[in-house]
Design a protein around this motif. Structure first.
Motif, PDB file in Angstrom:
ATOM      1  N   ALA A  18      32.821  27.611  38.264  1.00  0.00           N
ATOM      2  CA  ALA A  18      32.086  28.623  39.032  1.00  0.00           C
ATOM      3  C   ALA A  18      32.224  28.350  40.531  1.00  0.00           C
ATOM      4  N   GLN A  19      32.162  27.093  40.930  1.00  0.00           N
ATOM      5  CA  GLN A  19      32.313  26.751  42.345  1.00  0.00           C
ATOM      6  C   GLN A  19      33.731  27.065  42.845  1.00  0.00           C
ATOM      7  N   ILE A  20      34.717  26.792  42.008  1.00  0.00           N
ATOM      8  CA  ILE A  20      36.099  27.106  42.375  1.00  0.00           C
ATOM      9  C   ILE A  20      36.279  28.616  42.521  1.00  0.00           C
ATOM     10  N   ALA A  21      35.699  29.386  41.634  1.00  0.00           N
ATOM     11  CA  ALA A  21      35.778  30.843  41.716  1.00  0.00           C
ATOM     12  C   ALA A  21      35.109  31.340  42.999  1.00  0.00           C
ATOM     13  N   THR A  22      33.962  30.753  43.345  1.00  0.00           N
ATOM     14  CA  THR A  22      33.270  31.121  44.584  1.00  0.00           C
ATOM     15  C   THR A  22      34.131  30.774  45.794  1.00  0.00           C
ATOM     16  N   LEU A  23      34.748  29.595  45.775  1.00  0.00           N
ATOM     17  CA  LEU A  23      35.634  29.194  46.871  1.00  0.00           C
ATOM     18  C   LEU A  23      36.816  30.152  47.005  1.00  0.00           C
ATOM     19  N   LYS A  24      37.397  30.574  45.868  1.00  0.00           N
ATOM     20  CA  LYS A  24      38.498  31.525  45.907  1.00  0.00           C
ATOM     21  C   LYS A  24      38.065  32.834  46.560  1.00  0.00           C
ATOM     22  N   LYS A  25      36.871  33.322  46.211  1.00  0.00           N
ATOM     23  CA  LYS A  25      36.361  34.554  46.813  1.00  0.00           C
ATOM     24  C   LYS A  25      36.158  34.375  48.310  1.00  0.00           C
ATOM     25  N   ASP A  26      35.601  33.221  48.692  1.00  0.00           N
ATOM     26  CA  ASP A  26      35.363  32.956  50.113  1.00  0.00           C
ATOM     27  C   ASP A  26      36.680  32.881  50.889  1.00  0.00           C
ATOM     28  N   VAL A  27      37.681  32.206  50.336  1.00  0.00           N
ATOM     29  CA  VAL A  27      38.983  32.096  50.990  1.00  0.00           C
ATOM     30  C   VAL A  27      39.632  33.473  51.086  1.00  0.00           C
ATOM     31  N   SER A  28      39.499  34.269  50.053  1.00  0.00           N
ATOM     32  CA  SER A  28      40.059  35.625  50.070  1.00  0.00           C
ATOM     33  C   SER A  28      39.376  36.472  51.150  1.00  0.00           C
ATOM     34  N   ALA A  29      38.057  36.370  51.230  1.00  0.00           N
ATOM     35  CA  ALA A  29      37.324  37.128  52.254  1.00  0.00           C
ATOM     36  C   ALA A  29      37.711  36.649  53.650  1.00  0.00           C
ATOM     37  N   LEU A  30      37.874  35.343  53.821  1.00  0.00           N
ATOM     38  CA  LEU A  30      38.273  34.788  55.106  1.00  0.00           C
ATOM     39  C   LEU A  30      39.680  35.258  55.490  1.00  0.00           C
ATOM     40  N   THR A  31      40.579  35.277  54.530  1.00  0.00           N
ATOM     41  CA  THR A  31      41.944  35.743  54.778  1.00  0.00           C
ATOM     42  C   THR A  31      41.947  37.211  55.190  1.00  0.00           C
ATOM     43  N   LYS A  32      41.149  38.021  54.527  1.00  0.00           N
ATOM     44  CA  LYS A  32      41.054  39.443  54.878  1.00  0.00           C
ATOM     45  C   LYS A  32      40.474  39.613  56.273  1.00  0.00           C
ATOM     46  N   THR A  33      39.452  38.845  56.601  1.00  0.00           N
ATOM     47  CA  THR A  33      38.846  38.925  57.928  1.00  0.00           C
ATOM     48  C   THR A  33      39.845  38.541  59.011  1.00  0.00           C
ATOM     49  N   LEU A  34      40.597  37.482  58.786  1.00  0.00           N
ATOM     50  CA  LEU A  34      41.608  37.060  59.754  1.00  0.00           C
ATOM     51  C   LEU A  34      42.702  38.116  59.900  1.00  0.00           C
ATOM     52  N   GLY A  35      43.093  38.726  58.797  1.00  0.00           N
ATOM     53  CA  GLY A  35      44.088  39.796  58.851  1.00  0.00           C
ATOM     54  C   GLY A  35      43.586  40.981  59.652  1.00  0.00           C
ATOM     55  N   ASP A  36      42.328  41.357  59.416  1.00  0.00           N
ATOM     56  CA  ASP A  36      41.731  42.464  60.164  1.00  0.00           C
ATOM     57  C   ASP A  36      41.640  42.129  61.657  1.00  0.00           C
ATOM     58  N   LEU A  37      41.312  40.886  61.958  1.00  0.00           N
ATOM     59  CA  LEU A  37      41.233  40.452  63.346  1.00  0.00           C
ATOM     60  C   LEU A  37      42.610  40.532  64.011  1.00  0.00           C
ATOM     61  N   GLY A  38      43.650  40.137  63.285  1.00  0.00           N
ATOM     62  CA  GLY A  38      45.010  40.226  63.820  1.00  0.00           C
ATOM     63  C   GLY A  38      45.411  41.664  64.095  1.00  0.00           C
ATOM     64  N   VAL A  39      45.095  42.568  63.192  1.00  0.00           N
ATOM     65  CA  VAL A  39      45.411  43.987  63.381  1.00  0.00           C
ATOM     66  C   VAL A  39      44.645  44.538  64.583  1.00  0.00           C
ATOM     67  N   HIS A  40      43.371  44.168  64.680  1.00  0.00           N
ATOM     68  CA  HIS A  40      42.557  44.639  65.805  1.00  0.00           C
ATOM     69  C   HIS A  40      43.114  44.117  67.130  1.00  0.00           C
ATOM     70  N   SER A  41      43.496  42.848  67.160  1.00  0.00           N
ATOM     71  CA  SER A  41      44.063  42.262  68.380  1.00  0.00           C
ATOM     72  C   SER A  41      45.375  42.951  68.754  1.00  0.00           C
ATOM     73  N   LYS A  42      46.208  43.229  67.755  1.00  0.00           N
ATOM     74  CA  LYS A  42      47.478  43.922  68.010  1.00  0.00           C
ATOM     75  C   LYS A  42      47.224  45.304  68.588  1.00  0.00           C
ATOM     76  N   ASN A  43      46.294  46.038  67.997  1.00  0.00           N
ATOM     77  CA  ASN A  43      45.985  47.382  68.480  1.00  0.00           C
ATOM     78  C   ASN A  43      45.415  47.342  69.897  1.00  0.00           C
ATOM     79  N   ALA A  44      44.571  46.346  70.178  1.00  0.00           N
ATOM     80  CA  ALA A  44      44.011  46.214  71.524  1.00  0.00           C
ATOM     81  C   ALA A  44      45.119  45.912  72.535  1.00  0.00           C
ATOM     82  N   ALA A  45      46.074  45.063  72.163  1.00  0.00           N
ATOM     83  CA  ALA A  45      47.184  44.740  73.064  1.00  0.00           C
ATOM     84  C   ALA A  45      48.060  45.962  73.305  1.00  0.00           C
TER      85      ALA A  45
END
Length: 107
Positions: A18-45
């Motif tokens: 269960a903890q590993i599954a939670t960690l996977k979800k957290d890492v996935s959410a973090l990866t999505k957030t970082l991807g969104d941040l990269g897209v936002h930064s690119k658009n701002a530039a």
């Protein structure tokens, strides 16, 4: 002293899964957030670069119009001067032509 019970190996394995599954979800959410941040930064530039290019274009266009207006005024002044004093203008033109001829002649 009280002793902590660890539980059965099966329940420990389930907790770990269960903890590993939670960690996977957290890492996935973090990866999505970082991807969104990269897209936002690119658009701002991109938007910043477009805005800077637009400002530079407008400034260049304003300078072009100012130079053109000044050239038109200088041309009009020269034409007015020639009309007002044709003999003097002719003498100046001949003198300048003679000087340029002397400077560019091959001797």
């Amino acid at each position: 002293m009280a002793r902590a019970e660890t539980g059965t190996p099966k329940s420990d394995l389930d907790d770990l899964s269960a903890q590993i599954a939670t960690l996977k979800k957290d890492v996935s959410a973090l990866t999505k957030t970082l991807g969104d941040l990269g897209v936002h930064s690119k658009n701002a530039a991109i938007n910043g670069a477009k805005r800077t290019a637009s400002d530079a274009y407008e400034a260049g266009e304003a300078q072009f119009h100012a130079a053109r207006d000044q050239a038109e005024r200088a041309g009009q002044y020269a034409a007015d001067t020639v009309r007002a004093q044709p003999a003097t203008s002719m003498a100046v033109a001949v003198g300048v032509g003679f000087m340029l001829g002397m400077l560019t002649s091959r001797r």
